[in-house]
Design an enzyme around this catalytic site. Structure first.
Site, mmCIF file in Angstrom:
data_model
loop_
_atom_site.group_PDB
_atom_site.id
_atom_site.type_symbol
_atom_site.label_atom_id
_atom_site.label_comp_id
_atom_site.label_asym_id
_atom_site.label_seq_id
_atom_site.Cartn_x
_atom_site.Cartn_y
_atom_site.Cartn_z
ATOM 1 N N HIS A 132 -5.345 6.328 -1.977
ATOM 2 C CA HIS A 132 -4.952 7.580 -1.516
ATOM 3 C C HIS A 132 -4.960 8.385 -2.615
ATOM 4 O O HIS A 132 -3.327 8.818 -3.491
ATOM 5 C CB HIS A 132 -3.706 7.392 -0.544
ATOM 6 N N GLU B 109 0.907 -1.548 0.241
ATOM 7 C CA GLU B 109 -0.064 0.231 -0.076
ATOM 8 C C GLU B 109 1.021 2.044 0.309
ATOM 9 O O GLU B 109 1.279 1.536 0.971
ATOM 10 C CB GLU B 109 -0.773 0.085 1.340
ATOM 11 N N HIS C 291 -10.424 0.804 0.094
ATOM 12 C CA HIS C 291 -11.012 1.399 1.240
ATOM 13 C C HIS C 291 -11.778 1.235 0.565
ATOM 14 O O HIS C 291 -12.052 3.374 0.346
ATOM 15 C CB HIS C 291 -10.285 2.128 2.398
ATOM 16 N N ASP D 234 -8.687 -3.361 7.236
ATOM 17 C CA ASP D 234 -7.581 -2.710 7.279
ATOM 18 C C ASP D 234 -7.022 -2.655 8.625
ATOM 19 O O ASP D 234 -6.978 -1.585 9.547
ATOM 20 C CB ASP D 234 -8.108 -1.227 6.971
#
Length: 404
Positions: A201, A136, A222, A284
């Site tokens: 992100h 990530e 997410h 997460d």
């Protein structure tokens, strides 16, 4: 040689329905699904370990494809002990397979974590199966960094990612912001190397996501968290990543369904638009998951960030952003059930068959079917985990709830 096992008197959660009967496990695989009327006599199974499920649910094991830690450990600790203890902790909450996930950091720290993973995979351990590493970051938009460390955020570096991919075959997924310079070529390289390209992100607009999808990105990391929605530029409105996730059918969306990251109306909206086939429940989870800690560290102890644990979630110390969840997979199922009007069989699909498909392991995992791995979870009407089996090995059990 482990004796074969017969689970009987169970409510079995299959791909599209729930039926009553039994499941036969032998040599780590599911050998048969047996209707109740064929189990009137157990005499012919005298050489088997018999487990009376007591009309509780027998489900495929839960698969968590985005998880950072638990039980007081984080994968960024970079130790074999961390991998083993996290896998063991989450098995107690119904997770039979997981994808260890890193954080944005320096290349050397990523390599340390990757080496530890590959070492642990060489021997058996008493916990959830490990399906490969999810990187990530560090290729993220600074404006959507969330709890990612800004010191290490950067644009895709071909020398860096090509070297990592060449040296570590355990990388199975990588999340990045598609609007960054070099991100499309990065996505194409991932897909060419059979690595899942995910969007995360990011401050991209819809047109950026369209291009990314054509380059091979097909998963939203997410969903809603750390990603753009509708924005304005020079007075004009632009659809963002969230809208692209809805409109582009190819995208699967991850949901941190802990009841905090996404409120009920958003979970209902996602279900209404994407449907149960494209939703993947994830924890997460960070290191405080499965503990009673009220403070913790996100990432490694020597280079991570101090966080608070309150309101059922991890937060940055200044409370300006969430810093990962402290959820476990059983909590995700309970949260989705509270919404109402979502069948349990669909919710279980979101945490078993869908993630198995996304991770390309559906031939072996994700459903109760003959020939698949005996990854099995037994839980009651409150989704309290009673028993967890991974590839035919019992890794968690509450003997007071199950008759042997």
């Amino acid at each position: 040689m482990t004796r074969p096992t017969l689970f009987y008197n169970a409510r079995i959660i299959l791909k599209d329905t729930i039926t009553e009967g039994g499941v036969l496990v032998e040599s780590g695989k599911i050998k048969a699904v047996i209707p109740t009327n064929e189990l009137s006599s157990l005499d012919k199974y005298e050489d088997y370990t018999l487990i009376d499920v007591n009309q509780q649910y027998l489900s495929p094991g839960f698969i968590d494809i985005h998880i950072h830690g638990g039980g007081g450990y984080d994968f960024m600790d970079g130790t074999e002990e961390a991998f083993i203890q996290i896998a063991k902790t989450h098995a107690g909450f119904g997770t039979t397979s997981l994808v260890p996930t890193t954080l944005t950091t320096m290349t050397e720290r990523l390599e340390e974590t990757l080496r530890s993973y590959e070492s642990v995979k060489k021997y058996a351990h008493d916990g959830a199966d490990l399906l490969g590493i999810h990187l990530e970051g560090p290729y993220f938009a600074m404006s959507q960094r969330g709890a990612q460390d800004p010191r290490y955020i950067r644009n895709p570096d071909p020398d860096e990612y090509k070297t990592l991919i060449a040296n570590y075959k355990s990388i199975v997924r990588w999340s990045a912001a598609p609007e960054l310079e070099g991100a499309l070529a990065f996505g194409q390289y991932l897909v060419a190397n059979d690595i899942i390209a995910a969007i995360a992100h990011t401050d991209a607009i819809y047109e950026d996501v369209e291009k990314a999808n054509r380059a091979g990105y097909n998963l939203m990391t997410h969903f809603y968290s750390a990603m753009s929605g509708v924005t304005r530029r020079d007075a004009f409105r632009y659809a963002g990543v969230v809208e692209a996730g809805y409109l582009i059918d190819d995208f699967d969306v991850e949901l941190i369904a802990d009841g905090v990251h996404l409120p009920d109306p958003l979970l209902k909206l996602i279900y209404k638009i994407k449907g149960p086939e494209k939703m993947v429940l994830i924890t997460d989870a960070m290191r405080a998951a499965g503990t009673s800690d009220t403070t913790s560290i996100l990432g490694s102890y020597d280079d991570g960030m101090e966080v608070l644990v309150e309101d059922g979630v991890a937060k940055l110390k200044d409370r300006t952003a969430f810093a990962g969840s402290v959820s476990t997979t059983d909590r995700l199922v309970r949260t989705m059930l509270k919404l109402g009007n979502i069948p349990l069989v669909e919710i279980i699909r979101m945490i078993t068959l869908n993630p198995a498909r996304v991770m390309k392991v559906e031939a072996d995992k994700g459903s109760i079917a003959i020939g698949k791995d005996a990854d099995i979870v037994i839980f009651d009407d409150r989704i309290q985990i009673q028993y967890t089996m991974v590839k035919g090995n019992v890794v968690y059990e509450r003997r007071s709830e199950i008759n042997f």
